[in-house]
Design an enzyme around this catalytic site. Structure first.
Site, PDB file in Angstrom:
ATOM      1  N   LYS A 114       0.817  -1.214   0.000  1.00 44.59           N
ATOM      2  CA  LYS A 114       0.000   0.000   0.000  1.00 44.59           C
ATOM      3  C   LYS A 114       0.846   1.258   0.000  1.00 44.59           C
ATOM      4  O   LYS A 114       0.440   2.270  -0.551  1.00 44.59           O
ATOM      5  CB  LYS A 114      -0.962   0.012   1.201  1.00 44.59           C
ATOM      6  CG  LYS A 114      -2.052  -1.045   1.075  1.00 44.59           C
ATOM      7  CD  LYS A 114      -3.248  -0.790   1.977  1.00 44.59           C
ATOM      8  CE  LYS A 114      -4.314  -1.857   1.716  1.00 44.59           C
ATOM      9  NZ  LYS A 114      -5.452  -1.791   2.622  1.00 44.59           N
ATOM     10  N   LYS A 197      -5.620 -11.158  -6.070  1.00 42.89           N
ATOM     11  CA  LYS A 197      -6.821 -11.361  -5.260  1.00 42.89           C
ATOM     12  C   LYS A 197      -7.883 -10.327  -5.641  1.00 42.89           C
ATOM     13  O   LYS A 197      -7.557  -9.212  -6.048  1.00 42.89           O
ATOM     14  CB  LYS A 197      -6.485 -11.281  -3.763  1.00 42.89           C
ATOM     15  CG  LYS A 197      -6.551  -9.899  -3.146  1.00 42.89           C
ATOM     16  CD  LYS A 197      -6.653  -9.958  -1.628  1.00 42.89           C
ATOM     17  CE  LYS A 197      -6.847  -8.537  -1.083  1.00 42.89           C
ATOM     18  NZ  LYS A 197      -8.017  -8.330  -0.287  1.00 42.89           N
ATOM     19  N   LYS A 200     -11.266  -4.343  -3.696  1.00 39.95           N
ATOM     20  CA  LYS A 200     -11.995  -3.109  -3.993  1.00 39.95           C
ATOM     21  C   LYS A 200     -11.150  -2.143  -4.818  1.00 39.95           C
ATOM     22  O   LYS A 200     -11.672  -1.341  -5.567  1.00 39.95           O
ATOM     23  CB  LYS A 200     -12.330  -2.361  -2.686  1.00 39.95           C
ATOM     24  CG  LYS A 200     -13.273  -3.088  -1.787  1.00 39.95           C
ATOM     25  CD  LYS A 200     -13.531  -2.280  -0.516  1.00 39.95           C
ATOM     26  CE  LYS A 200     -12.489  -2.537   0.553  1.00 39.95           C
ATOM     27  NZ  LYS A 200     -13.042  -2.972   1.840  1.00 39.95           N
TER      28      LYS A 200
HETATM   29  P1  ATP Z   1      -9.796  -4.980  -0.455  1.00 43.51           P
HETATM   30  O1  ATP Z   1      -8.529  -5.598  -0.945  1.00 43.51           O
HETATM   31  O2  ATP Z   1     -10.979  -5.213  -1.297  1.00 43.51           O
HETATM   32  O3  ATP Z   1      -9.641  -3.534  -0.020  1.00 43.51           O
HETATM   33  P2  ATP Z   1      -9.589  -5.599   2.168  1.00 43.51           P
HETATM   34  O4  ATP Z   1      -8.624  -6.662   2.503  1.00 43.51           O
HETATM   35  O5  ATP Z   1      -9.209  -4.195   2.408  1.00 43.51           O
HETATM   36  O6  ATP Z   1     -10.146  -5.823   0.774  1.00 43.51           O
HETATM   37  P3  ATP Z   1     -11.165  -5.649   4.352  1.00 43.51           P
HETATM   38  O7  ATP Z   1     -12.404  -4.943   4.517  1.00 43.51           O
HETATM   39  O8  ATP Z   1      -9.995  -5.061   5.000  1.00 43.51           O
HETATM   40  O9  ATP Z   1     -10.928  -5.797   2.854  1.00 43.51           O
HETATM   41  O10 ATP Z   1     -11.215  -7.186   4.687  1.00 43.51           O
HETATM   42  C1  ATP Z   1     -12.328  -7.876   5.121  1.00 43.51           C
HETATM   43  C2  ATP Z   1     -12.057  -9.356   5.092  1.00 43.51           C
HETATM   44  O11 ATP Z   1     -12.203  -9.851   3.765  1.00 43.51           O
HETATM   45  C3  ATP Z   1     -10.658  -9.765   5.553  1.00 43.51           C
HETATM   46  O12 ATP Z   1     -10.777 -10.888   6.395  1.00 43.51           O
HETATM   47  C4  ATP Z   1      -9.967 -10.154   4.277  1.00 43.51           C
HETATM   48  O13 ATP Z   1      -8.975 -11.130   4.488  1.00 43.51           O
HETATM   49  C5  ATP Z   1     -11.109 -10.714   3.459  1.00 43.51           C
HETATM   50  N1  ATP Z   1     -10.866 -10.647   2.015  1.00 43.51           N
HETATM   51  C6  ATP Z   1     -10.646  -9.525   1.284  1.00 43.51           C
HETATM   52  N2  ATP Z   1     -10.471  -9.837  -0.010  1.00 43.51           N
HETATM   53  C7  ATP Z   1     -10.568 -11.193  -0.114  1.00 43.51           C
HETATM   54  C8  ATP Z   1     -10.485 -12.113  -1.205  1.00 43.51           C
HETATM   55  N3  ATP Z   1     -10.257 -11.705  -2.447  1.00 43.51           N
HETATM   56  N4  ATP Z   1     -10.651 -13.430  -0.937  1.00 43.51           N
HETATM   57  C9  ATP Z   1     -10.885 -13.856   0.324  1.00 43.51           C
HETATM   58  N5  ATP Z   1     -10.976 -13.039   1.384  1.00 43.51           N
HETATM   59  C10 ATP Z   1     -10.829 -11.716   1.189  1.00 43.51           C
END
Ligand code: ATP
Ligand code: LTN
Length: 332
Positions: A114, A197, A200
């Site tokens: 990030k 992966k 968002k």
């Molecule tokens: P993004 O990458 O979309 O911003 P994030 O990791 O910031 O996602 P969070 O809101 O911080 O999203 O995470 C919420 C939960 O969703 C965490 O437990 C994270 O590990 C899980 N998660 C996020 N993306 C995935 C994915 N592609 N597959 C499985 N689990 C996921």
């Protein structure tokens, strides 16, 4: 009710949860509330680690909270709350920051990703200390299990190290938590780039659960697969097809091999159409429920306040013990 606890958190950083959040994490939150004392948190303080718009953050927090309830987290069986409502999270973070090595924090891959994305110079100190806030979230509830996706494994390792370090320096205070990562759905992949992966931050290949059904269906039907025609579960050689199989299997409660067999000889079109239908069968009633909850902000605020009060009851004495153990003199 078991004395064992689960804790997990989700950021309110976008208007809608994405499919990976649901399949990798929140679906398991719902299941685990049956057998654990469960604490589920909208981690709004974590969202302050990157530039944010105040009005958007307020809306995103309400929407995230409504989505947790709409997904099946039941306030009668668990404690859904908002992180900034329980001041102990920020307070314990400070203590944990003093126990974390600079080098140790520098090795966190999420920070490295990030901070390099926006230019290392513009990354905030908050982004750097983000994992200590996450550790505080977890440790304040003497958590045993933390349901998350694969991307959070390293943060969980740091949390365990900090718990052990604190306990060995100051006496047994925290439970050393285990990551609860369900392998099959731990990493839902980007539909346009099935080597990354679903996230968002890459909206093109990401299914937002609150998007209009047409948008969701189109994204799934135009998922990148490969130049063959054979449906087979083979994540290394066929990541796109395997990702669709994973999504369809999870949403229809079957294992991937059974689902893969059902499409032998029928090509990718049928698999994509059925995966789109399965996602919509979940997303449409989910979105309707979210709208209903957001239509009654007074009731939502009441449930939130109740969650915060119940969370504080657990967090306050744990923080007081930690403060006392490190040598801070109580106020009264
Ligand atoms: P993004 O990458 O979309 O911003 P994030 O990791 O910031 O996602 P969070 O809101 O911080 O999203 O995470 C919420 C939960 O969703 C965490 O437990 C994270 O590990 C899980 N998660 C996020 N993306 C995935 C994915 N592609 N597959 C499985 N689990 C996921
Ligand atoms: N860092 C996590 C969100 C998060 C979390 C937590 C998850 C914050 N605090 C405590 C589990 C437990 C993320 O980005 N997905």
């Amino acid at each position: 009710m078991s004395e064992r606890r689960v804790f997990s958190g989700i950021q309110p950083t976008a208007g809608s949860f994405q499919l990976g959040n649901y399949l990798g994490a929140i679906r398991h939150w719902v299941r685990l509330q049956e057998t654990y004392q469960a604490f589920y948190c909208v981690v709004d303080l974590h969202s302050l680690t990157v530039p944010q718009d105040p009005a958007e953050l307020r809306t995103a927090t309400m929407t995230a909270y409504a989505q947790i309830l709409a997904a099946g987290v039941d306030p009668a069986r668990s404690v859904p709350f908002v992180q900034s409502h329980v001041a102990e999270h920020a307070q314990l973070t400070w203590v944990l920051q003093g126990l974390t090595g600079f080098g140790e924090a520098s090795r966190m891959t999420q920070f490295k990703d990030k901070s390099t994305r926006g230019g290392a110079e513009s990354a905030s100190v908050g982004l750097f200390t983000y994992p200590m806030l996450m550790a505080a979230d977890i440790l304040l509830y003497r958590t045993h299990a933390v349901p998350v996706g694969e991307d959070q494994r390293q943060h969980l390792e740091l949390t365990r190290d900090l718990a052990q370090r604190f306990n060995s320096r100051f006496g047994d205070t925290f439970v050393v938590p285990e990551a609860h990562i369900v392998k099959e759905t731990a990493k839902i992949l980007d539909l346009q780039d099935p080597t990354a992966k679903m996230s968002k931050s890459q909206p093109g290949g990401c299914v937002f659960l609150l998007d209009p059904p047409k948008v969701i269906a189109k994204k799934i039907r135009s998922a990148v697969t490969d130049s063959e025609t054979e449906v087979r579960f083979d994540p290394a050689a066929k990541p796109g097809v395997s990702n669709l199989l994973t999504i369809l299997a999870a949403l229809t409660a079957r294992d991937v091999e059974t689902v893969a067999k059902a499409y032998q000889g029928s090509g990718y079109g049928a698999l994509k159409a059925d995966a789109a239908d399965a996602v919509l069968a979940f997303a449409e009633p989910f979105a309707a429920r979210v709208r209903e909850l957001l239509d009654d902000p007074g009731e939502l605020a009441r449930v939130m306040a109740d969650g915060a009060a119940r969370a504080r009851e657990v967090a306050a004495p744990v923080l007081a013990t930690a403060y006392q153990r490190v040598g801070l003199v109580p106020a009264g």
